[in-house]
Motif scaffolding. Structure first.
Motif, PDB file in Angstrom:
ATOM      1  N   TRP A   2       5.351   7.678 -12.814  1.00 35.99           N
ATOM      2  CA  TRP A   2       4.894   8.327 -11.477  1.00 35.99           C
ATOM      3  C   TRP A   2       5.173   9.905 -11.346  1.00 35.99           C
ATOM      4  N   SER A   3       4.255  10.656 -10.874  1.00 39.42           N
ATOM      5  CA  SER A   3       4.714  11.860 -10.310  1.00 39.42           C
ATOM      6  C   SER A   3       5.065  11.818  -9.008  1.00 39.42           C
ATOM      7  N   ALA A   4       5.443  13.031  -8.380  1.00 43.27           N
ATOM      8  CA  ALA A   4       5.907  13.108  -6.994  1.00 43.27           C
ATOM      9  C   ALA A   4       4.562  12.653  -6.071  1.00 43.27           C
ATOM     10  N   ARG A   5       3.477  13.328  -6.495  1.00 47.10           N
ATOM     11  CA  ARG A   5       1.936  12.671  -5.867  1.00 47.10           C
ATOM     12  C   ARG A   5       1.851  11.078  -5.787  1.00 47.10           C
ATOM     13  N   ASP A   6       2.120  10.468  -6.924  1.00 46.84           N
ATOM     14  CA  ASP A   6       1.970   9.175  -7.119  1.00 46.84           C
ATOM     15  C   ASP A   6       2.998   8.504  -6.097  1.00 46.84           C
ATOM     16  N   VAL A   7       4.183   9.045  -5.840  1.00 50.24           N
ATOM     17  CA  VAL A   7       5.028   8.500  -5.132  1.00 50.24           C
ATOM     18  C   VAL A   7       4.498   8.309  -3.630  1.00 50.24           C
ATOM     19  N   VAL A   8       3.883   9.472  -3.389  1.00 53.92           N
ATOM     20  CA  VAL A   8       3.739   9.407  -1.777  1.00 53.92           C
ATOM     21  C   VAL A   8       2.346   8.555  -1.799  1.00 53.92           C
ATOM     22  N   GLY A   9       1.513   8.516  -2.806  1.00 55.50           N
ATOM     23  CA  GLY A   9       0.425   7.660  -2.850  1.00 55.50           C
ATOM     24  C   GLY A   9       0.629   5.950  -2.778  1.00 55.50           C
ATOM     25  N   HIS A  10       1.891   5.706  -3.305  1.00 53.90           N
ATOM     26  CA  HIS A  10       2.450   4.282  -3.299  1.00 53.90           C
ATOM     27  C   HIS A  10       2.835   4.040  -1.799  1.00 53.90           C
ATOM     28  N   VAL A  11       3.544   5.183  -1.256  1.00 53.88           N
ATOM     29  CA  VAL A  11       4.141   4.734   0.135  1.00 53.88           C
ATOM     30  C   VAL A  11       2.868   4.551   1.060  1.00 53.88           C
ATOM     31  N   LEU A  12       1.951   5.451   0.904  1.00 54.92           N
ATOM     32  CA  LEU A  12       0.761   5.154   1.764  1.00 54.92           C
ATOM     33  C   LEU A  12      -0.015   3.907   1.612  1.00 54.92           C
ATOM     34  N   GLN A  13      -0.078   3.765   0.266  1.00 52.10           N
ATOM     35  CA  GLN A  13      -0.732   2.370   0.272  1.00 52.10           C
ATOM     36  C   GLN A  13      -0.337   1.227   0.561  1.00 52.10           C
ATOM     37  N   THR A  14       1.114   0.887   0.517  1.00 47.09           N
ATOM     38  CA  THR A  14       2.142  -0.153   0.711  1.00 47.09           C
ATOM     39  C   THR A  14       1.781  -0.236   2.364  1.00 47.09           C
ATOM     40  N   GLN A  15       2.054   0.836   3.074  1.00 48.34           N
ATOM     41  CA  GLN A  15       1.740   0.628   4.433  1.00 48.34           C
ATOM     42  C   GLN A  15       0.414   0.254   4.925  1.00 48.34           C
ATOM     43  N   ARG A  16      -0.464   0.794   4.079  1.00 44.24           N
ATOM     44  CA  ARG A  16      -2.133   0.458   4.415  1.00 44.24           C
ATOM     45  C   ARG A  16      -2.126  -0.953   4.214  1.00 44.24           C
ATOM     46  N   ASP A  17      -1.609  -1.452   3.240  1.00 45.14           N
ATOM     47  CA  ASP A  17      -1.559  -2.887   2.814  1.00 45.14           C
ATOM     48  C   ASP A  17      -1.128  -3.953   3.902  1.00 45.14           C
ATOM     49  N   PHE A  18      -0.018  -3.407   4.438  1.00 44.75           N
ATOM     50  CA  PHE A  18       0.845  -4.176   5.621  1.00 44.75           C
ATOM     51  C   PHE A  18      -0.030  -4.161   6.692  1.00 44.75           C
ATOM     52  N   LEU A  19      -0.839  -3.035   7.114  1.00 46.73           N
ATOM     53  CA  LEU A  19      -1.423  -3.052   8.343  1.00 46.73           C
ATOM     54  C   LEU A  19      -2.734  -4.156   8.096  1.00 46.73           C
ATOM     55  N   SER A  20      -3.248  -4.040   7.013  1.00 45.38           N
ATOM     56  CA  SER A  20      -4.449  -4.716   6.778  1.00 45.38           C
ATOM     57  C   SER A  20      -4.105  -6.366   6.799  1.00 45.38           C
ATOM     58  N   THR A  21      -2.700  -6.660   6.063  1.00 47.78           N
ATOM     59  CA  THR A  21      -2.530  -8.145   6.457  1.00 47.78           C
ATOM     60  C   THR A  21      -2.153  -8.691   7.648  1.00 47.78           C
ATOM     61  N   GLN A  22      -1.966  -7.865   8.523  1.00 45.28           N
ATOM     62  CA  GLN A  22      -1.649  -7.830   9.842  1.00 45.28           C
ATOM     63  C   GLN A  22      -2.547  -8.054  10.978  1.00 45.28           C
ATOM     64  N   GLY A  23      -4.021  -7.546  10.209  1.00 41.68           N
ATOM     65  CA  GLY A  23      -4.998  -7.776  10.955  1.00 41.68           C
ATOM     66  C   GLY A  23      -5.293  -6.563  11.712  1.00 41.68           C
ATOM     67  N   LEU A  24      -4.781  -5.387  11.268  1.00 37.37           N
ATOM     68  CA  LEU A  24      -4.646  -4.006  11.927  1.00 37.37           C
ATOM     69  C   LEU A  24      -5.615  -3.069  10.876  1.00 37.37           C
ATOM     70  N   ASP A  25      -6.115  -2.062  11.695  1.00 38.98           N
ATOM     71  CA  ASP A  25      -6.729  -1.072  11.022  1.00 38.98           C
ATOM     72  C   ASP A  25      -5.973  -0.270  10.012  1.00 38.98           C
ATOM     73  N   ALA A  26      -6.251  -0.264   8.636  1.00 40.43           N
ATOM     74  CA  ALA A  26      -5.403   0.582   7.575  1.00 40.43           C
ATOM     75  C   ALA A  26      -5.806   2.199   7.821  1.00 40.43           C
ATOM     76  N   GLY A  27      -6.734   2.354   8.557  1.00 38.56           N
ATOM     77  CA  GLY A  27      -7.235   3.885   8.567  1.00 38.56           C
ATOM     78  C   GLY A  27      -7.899   4.366   7.335  1.00 38.56           C
ATOM     79  N   PRO A  28      -8.611   5.596   7.443  1.00 39.06           N
ATOM     80  CA  PRO A  28      -9.332   5.818   6.337  1.00 39.06           C
ATOM     81  C   PRO A  28      -8.430   6.221   4.912  1.00 39.06           C
ATOM     82  N   PRO A  29      -9.070   5.979   3.991  1.00 40.61           N
ATOM     83  CA  PRO A  29      -8.282   6.304   2.708  1.00 40.61           C
ATOM     84  C   PRO A  29      -7.764   7.593   2.486  1.00 40.61           C
ATOM     85  N   PRO A  30      -6.636   7.555   2.205  1.00 35.10           N
ATOM     86  CA  PRO A  30      -5.865   9.046   1.913  1.00 35.10           C
ATOM     87  C   PRO A  30      -6.437   9.906   1.253  1.00 35.10           C
ATOM     88  N   ASP A  31      -6.458  11.220   1.377  1.00 32.15           N
ATOM     89  CA  ASP A  31      -6.841  12.171   0.427  1.00 32.15           C
ATOM     90  C   ASP A  31      -5.492  13.028  -0.137  1.00 32.15           C
TER      91      ASP A  31
END
Length: 198
Positions: free
Chosen positions: A46-75
């Protein structure tokens, strides 16, 4: 007889924001012009960019599993900006009426959204903040109190700490290793890792 007091929702919300502050400081310090985002990190492959991408995706996944809006896909063209947008979105979600205190059955039993965000996703921010910092040549360390808090959370996970997708096997360090190095080693990271030797 000593009574154990369970932290309140405000404690967890504050803890998440403290950990988010530190992660923000790390990502905002990365030298974009120097191409640091695409260099290797202590997370193999993983690059440093990949690490941030992972952090964002895991948070988005959690919000989704709780029935919450994950927000727009990160750029991830600008990981720091993507993180700031994600943090604002998570904060707004937690501030919605009743969300932070909502209970659900988690991996380790009954818990709340606020507790999970602080103790797992906030914990993740500290650990992956170290990955981004070291990948981009920044100094990173923890105090004795921070280390104790992070170790206590890891203790609660038991063998799951080193399960697939969480942390690699612990790395051995000498008896004189610093508090920071002992923490990194427990979490499967080589304390001596540098971008040039990873």
């Amino acid at each position: 007889m000593t009574q154990t007091t369970t932290p309140g929702i405000d404690h967890y919300l504050s803890l998440f924001q403290q950990r988010a502050d530190r992660f923000t400081q790390v990502v905002d310090t990365v030298d974009v012009s120097g191409g640091d985002w695409d260099g290797p990190s202590p997370c193999e492959g993983w690059s440093a960019r990949d690490v941030v991408g992972h952090v964002l995706q895991t948070q988005r996944d959690f919000l989704s599993t709780q029935g919450l809006d994950a927000g727009p896909p990160p750029d991830l063209a600008d990981p720091a900006a993507a993180w700031r947008a994600q943090r604002a979105h998570v904060t707004a979600a937690l501030e919605a009426d009743g969300v932070a205190a909502r209970e659900y059955d988690g991996y380790f039993g009954r818990t709340t959204i606020a507790a999970t965000v602080a103790d797992f996703y906030g914990w993740d921010l500290v650990v992956h903040g170290s990955d981004v910092a070291r990948a981009t040549g920044q100094e990173w360390s923890v105090s004795d109190a921070e280390a104790a808090d992070l170790h206590a959370t890891a203790d609660g996970w038991g063998a799951a700490l080193h399960s697939e997708g969480v942390c690699a096997d612990a790395v051995e360090v000498g008896p004189d290793a610093s508090v920071t190095d002992r923490l990194l080693a427990r979490l499967g990271r080589d304390p001596g890792w540098q971008p040039g030797n990873g």
